[in-house]
Structures are given as C-alpha cells and as structure tokens.
Scaffold this active site. Structure first.
Site, mmCIF file in Angstrom:
data_model
loop_
_atom_site.group_PDB
_atom_site.id
_atom_site.type_symbol
_atom_site.label_atom_id
_atom_site.label_comp_id
_atom_site.label_asym_id
_atom_site.label_seq_id
_atom_site.Cartn_x
_atom_site.Cartn_y
_atom_site.Cartn_z
ATOM 1 C CG HIS A 18 -9.689 -6.087 1.238
ATOM 2 N ND1 HIS A 18 -9.835 -7.184 2.062
ATOM 3 C CD2 HIS A 18 -8.369 -5.787 1.266
ATOM 4 C CE1 HIS A 18 -8.667 -7.531 2.571
ATOM 5 N NE2 HIS A 18 -7.756 -6.699 2.097
ATOM 6 C CG ASP B 60 -12.333 -9.323 2.662
ATOM 7 O OD1 ASP B 60 -12.393 -8.350 1.870
ATOM 8 O OD2 ASP B 60 -11.758 -9.256 3.756
ATOM 9 C CD GLU C 115 -4.387 -8.112 1.972
ATOM 10 O OE1 GLU C 115 -5.261 -7.467 2.569
ATOM 11 O OE2 GLU C 115 -3.182 -7.791 1.960
ATOM 12 C CD GLU D 205 -2.810 -1.325 2.370
ATOM 13 O OE1 GLU D 205 -2.770 -0.451 3.248
ATOM 14 O OE2 GLU D 205 -3.561 -2.313 2.441
ATOM 15 C CG ASN E 93 -0.572 -7.149 -1.226
ATOM 16 O OD1 ASN E 93 -1.178 -7.783 -2.085
ATOM 17 N ND2 ASN E 93 -0.996 -7.058 0.026
HETATM 18 O O1 LIG Z 1 -6.466 -8.468 11.901
HETATM 19 C C1 LIG Z 1 -6.432 -7.412 10.973
HETATM 20 C C2 LIG Z 1 -5.786 -7.859 9.676
HETATM 21 O O2 LIG Z 1 -6.560 -8.865 9.060
HETATM 22 C C3 LIG Z 1 -5.673 -6.675 8.746
HETATM 23 O O3 LIG Z 1 -4.996 -7.079 7.577
HETATM 24 C C4 LIG Z 1 -4.942 -6.067 6.556
HETATM 25 C C5 LIG Z 1 -6.268 -5.941 5.838
HETATM 26 O O4 LIG Z 1 -6.137 -5.534 4.485
HETATM 27 C C6 LIG Z 1 -5.013 -4.769 4.056
HETATM 28 O O5 LIG Z 1 -5.129 -3.427 4.384
HETATM 29 C C7 LIG Z 1 -6.393 -2.783 4.230
HETATM 30 C C8 LIG Z 1 -6.914 -2.907 2.824
HETATM 31 O O6 LIG Z 1 -8.162 -2.239 2.731
HETATM 32 C C9 LIG Z 1 -8.114 -0.839 3.053
HETATM 33 O O7 LIG Z 1 -9.426 -0.331 2.944
HETATM 34 C C10 LIG Z 1 -9.881 -0.211 1.611
HETATM 35 C C11 LIG Z 1 -10.345 1.217 1.369
HETATM 36 O O8 LIG Z 1 -10.858 1.308 0.041
HETATM 37 C C12 LIG Z 1 -11.984 0.455 -0.199
HETATM 38 O O9 LIG Z 1 -12.419 0.665 -1.536
HETATM 39 C C13 LIG Z 1 -11.580 -1.012 -0.023
HETATM 40 O O10 LIG Z 1 -12.713 -1.847 -0.208
HETATM 41 C C14 LIG Z 1 -11.013 -1.191 1.367
HETATM 42 O O11 LIG Z 1 -10.527 -2.526 1.523
HETATM 43 C C15 LIG Z 1 -7.638 -0.661 4.460
HETATM 44 O O12 LIG Z 1 -7.530 0.727 4.738
HETATM 45 C C16 LIG Z 1 -6.279 -1.347 4.631
HETATM 46 O O13 LIG Z 1 -5.851 -1.266 5.967
HETATM 47 C C17 LIG Z 1 -3.708 -5.237 4.620
HETATM 48 O O14 LIG Z 1 -2.833 -5.600 3.555
HETATM 49 C C18 LIG Z 1 -3.856 -6.395 5.586
HETATM 50 O O15 LIG Z 1 -2.640 -6.596 6.265
HETATM 51 O O16 LIG Z 1 -4.951 -5.635 9.372
HETATM 52 C C19 LIG Z 1 -5.543 -5.131 10.575
HETATM 53 C C20 LIG Z 1 -5.663 -6.261 11.576
HETATM 54 O O17 LIG Z 1 -6.337 -5.794 12.742
#
Ligand SMILES: O[C@@H]1[C@@H](O)[C@H](O[C@@H]2CO[C@@H](O[C@@H]3CO[C@@H](O[C@@H]4CO[C@@H](O)[C@H](O)[C@H]4O)[C@H](O)[C@H]3O)[C@H](O)[C@H]2O)OC[C@H]1O
Length: 418
Positions: free
Chosen positions: A234, A266, A264, A157, A198
C-alpha cells in the site's frame, strides 16, 4: 496509384508496431504477466460491488485479471461472527465467481487482529482455549474452501513497524507460537494451498522486513510449512521504494526458500489527483511491476480492487485516494498502460502514445502515456475494428471486442476492449 501508395505508406508507418495504446481481447495485464513467467495479475473485489454489471464485466476480463482475492468476505468477522457459527455465503459468492471465470483465488485471511469479532478480540481465554478456538476456525474455513484457494494468507500483520510483535489477543495469550500453530492447522486442512504470511511495510529492508524473515524461519523451525510471503504494497505516489530496493528485499525472503507475491498493491495520492500525480503514479506502478518481474519467485501482483470507485483508501486515509489503475468511471488511467508496458516492454522497446520509445525508462513512457490520456475525448460503445478503432468508421475489419466487452475510444486511433 500514387495516392494509393502514399496512403499505404502512411498507414504502414502509423501501425508499424501495431495500433499504439491498443489492448486487444487477447492482451492485458494478466496475459503479459504470464508471458514473463508469472502465475497471475489479479485484483481484490468485494461482494457489495458485484451488483454493478460494468464492474463485474471488467472483473471477469481474464486478459487483465487471472486471479481474484475477496477483500473482506473470508475474514474472521465475516466467516465466524459468533463462536462455532460459520457463514460462507459471501465467501462462496466470490469463490464461485473466480471459478466461473477460470481465475485463481487468493484466500484472505485466517488470523488477523483486525476485523476480528469481539467474542475473540475481547480475550479472557486461557492459552489452550484460544489455541483451540483459532485452530477450529482455521480448520473449518480451510476445509470449506479446500481445493479452491491457490493460496491462503494464514496470518496477517503480526508485526509492528519496529519489528516487534503486535500485542493482539493471539500474541498476548499464546505468544509467538500462535503463528506456526496457525500454519500447521492450515497445512493439515488443505495440503495443496500455498500458505502465506502477509504484511505491509515489509517491501523494503529494515526492522519489520527482518522480523518477517524471522517469522519465516520460526515457522520452519517449528516444523510447519510456509510457502510464501505477501508484500501488501500500500504505497504513496512519489515515495514508493525503488525497483532495486524492492527486488533485493524480495530476494531476502526468497533466500529462505519461500515465494513472494505483491498482494494488495495500491498507490494513493492527495485528491483530487492531477495530471502530474497520475503520471508519477504510472511510474510508481511500473517500479513495483518491474521488481516482481525481476524476481523469478515473485509469483504475481494483486491490486487492492481495480477501480477508484471501490478503493478502501478514501475511507481510511482522509483526503487521499485515486490509488488504482482504473478511475471512478472504470476508465483506465496512465498506471494501466504503465503496468502493461512494464510487463511487456522489458525496458527495451515500448509503444507509447503515438511514439515507439527505445530503451524507455518508466518515466519517459509514462509521460508519453499521460500526453495521450490528455487527448482522451469520449468513451463510446460499439465494436472495434481490426485496426483498433472504435465504431467501425474509417478502417473497418473484423471486430475483436467479444461480448460483454465494449470498445472504449480515446481518440481516433487508440481504443481498447473493456
Ligand atoms: O473494505 C476494506 C478492505 O479493503 C480492507 O482490506 C485490508 C486493507 O489492507 C490491509 O490492512 C491494512 C494495510 O495498511 C495499513 O496501513 C498502513 C500503515 O502504514 C502505511 O505506511 C501504509 O501505507 C498503510 O497501508 C492498515 O492499517 C491495515 O489495516 C489488509 O490486509 C486488508 O484486509 O479492510 C478494511 C475494509 O473496510
């Protein structure tokens, strides 16, 4: 004689294509992904979940999961919470679980602005010092796991959604060169691990995907190695990019001579989920599975944990959840069958519910699957007959659910080993 013949005909008709909705011990998401040339279907997991024996049993079901990713335990705040003090206990637990199960390990991640200890994120270092801190972290961690990681997410990111660089401590202090420097350090520490950039919202064309492609070019221009780009994926039920969109976007990365992976996946929805949203979710999971299937250099799909019980979504996106193919009780949802069918059916013939659907669209398949899900009555433990029935009543034969799997019963005819 007549009764016997009639009976045989009825039986042959019902199971002409194998027991519908049945997954034997030799079949599953990973088995079918591999059957179409992928390296794996996998899932993230986390240390706190490993005390749940039912969860761990399914996590180790290598028919479904050929790869696991630690969700948190290899991040900087877990590995090097204070300067030059490294802690590998949690990461090692997941690495050894993967090894024991014979699963690939995707290692996640080395350089990320988030889950970064304050001794790093608060900054105050000059350029040379932060480069030294970053390369020391990478060298120490990658060396520790050398030979164990199929792939590393080296930088996570680095971009804003508009394609500009995220102004975190690494960018602000070192500039964009921190990215190739990080890749070079990782490559030196483990020449065999695949090295990935990533990110999220790079699953479709646009400024951010273009910027990620530029990162690939920049790393190569610096003479460093990058092997792949991870598309986090996501997504939100009902608004995922189409298969064509995802495919052409992946091909834009592949044109730069890198692999791609869904890292990732979901697909969240407003909770509580309804029958209709779960059906659409099945369609959406198939959409992404089909995109990876269509791109030969898409090496595999990883879901971000497999059960809603342990999904990160509800704690991050208020009022949303139900994002994964297994529900809170570790029972599969329509999405499971939809992914399975997408890997296996190739859009030609799919056995869904009690019907064989020819030329099935994902939507038609999922509607049928959802109809079947609605007949789910109970979950029973026991053995599974060779005809796919639980409990050994009716048709009996060889059992196929080897320990630790038990037979989960959906109705009189459909069952699976989990
Ligand atoms: O226990 C959890 C971990 O599971 C968590 O892992 C991270 C989750 O995803 C990755 O970082 C996030 C990716 O999504 C971003 O939000 C997006 C904002 O734009 C939207 O369009 C999209 O749908 C969203 O997904 C988050 O802001 C990111 O943080 C990261 O690679 C994983 O490591 O990490 C937190 C723990 O508590």
């Amino acid at each position: 004689m007549i009764a016997t013949t009639l009976f045989a005909l009825l039986f042959a008709s019902k199971f002409a294509n194998g027991a519908p909705h049945e997954r034997r011990a030799t079949d599953g998401l990973d088995v079918r992904a591999k059957a179409v040339g992928k390296l794996y279907f996998g899932t993230a997991t986390d240390n706190s979940e490993l005390t749940n024996t039912a969860y761990v049993a399914q996590l180790g079901n290598t028919s479904d999961f050929g790869q696991i990713t630690p969700g948190n335990s290899m991040k900087w705040d877990s590995i090097e919470p204070s300067r030059n003090s490294f802690s590998y206990t949690n990461g090692d637990a997941i690495a050894s679980l993967a090894k024991g199960n014979g699963q690939l390990l995707r290692c996640h991640n080395l350089v990320w602005y988030n889950q970064l200890p304050s001794w790093v994120s608060s900054g105050g270092f000059d350029n040379a010092t932060l480069i030294s801190i970053m390369t020391n972290h990478i060298t120490n961690e990658v060396t520790h796991y050398k030979g164990q990681c199929y792939a590393w997410d080296v930088v996570n990111e680095a971009l804003n959604d508009d394609g500009t660089y995220r102004t975190d401590v690494f960018y602000n202090t070192i500039g964009p060169a921190y990215i190739p420097i990080a890749f070079a350090a990782a490559a030196a520490a483990d020449p065999s691990a695949k090295l990935y950039y990533n990110d999220y919202n790079i699953e479709y064309s646009g400024a951010k995907s273009t910027a990620a492609q530029n990162i690939v070019k920049m790393i190569k221009a610096y003479g460093a190695r990058i092997d792949g780009v991870g598309l986090q994926s996501h997504f939100i039920v009902g608004s995922t990019p189409s298969t064509a969109t995802q495919t052409s976007n992946m091909n834009a990365f592949v044109a730069l001579d890198v692999d791609v992976a869904i890292t990732e996946l979901d697909i969240r929805t407003t909770t509580p989920a309804t029958t209709s949203t779960l059906a659409q979710q099945g369609v959406d999971y198939a959409t992404t599975t089909n995109a990876c299937k269509a791109v030969s250099r898409c090496v595999g799909v990883t879901i971000w944990d497999y059960t809603d019980k342990y999904s990160w979504v509800p704690s991050t996106f208020s009022g949303q959840g139900a994002a994964l193919p297994w529900d809170d009780n570790l029972v599969v949802k329509p999405a499971y069958w939809s992914i399975l069918s997408a890997w296996g059916s190739g859009g030609s013939t799919a056995t869904v519910g009690s019907a064989t659907v020819t030329g099935a669209t994902a939507a038609a398949s999922t509607a049928a699957l959802t109809a079947n899900a609605a007949t789910t009555t109970a979950v029973s433990s026991g053995t599974q007959s060779q005809w796919g029935q639980c409990g050994g009543t009716g048709w009996t034969g060889a059992t196929v659910c080897a320990s630790p799997y038990t037979c989960t019963k959906y109705n009189d005819y459909y069952s699976q080993c989990i």
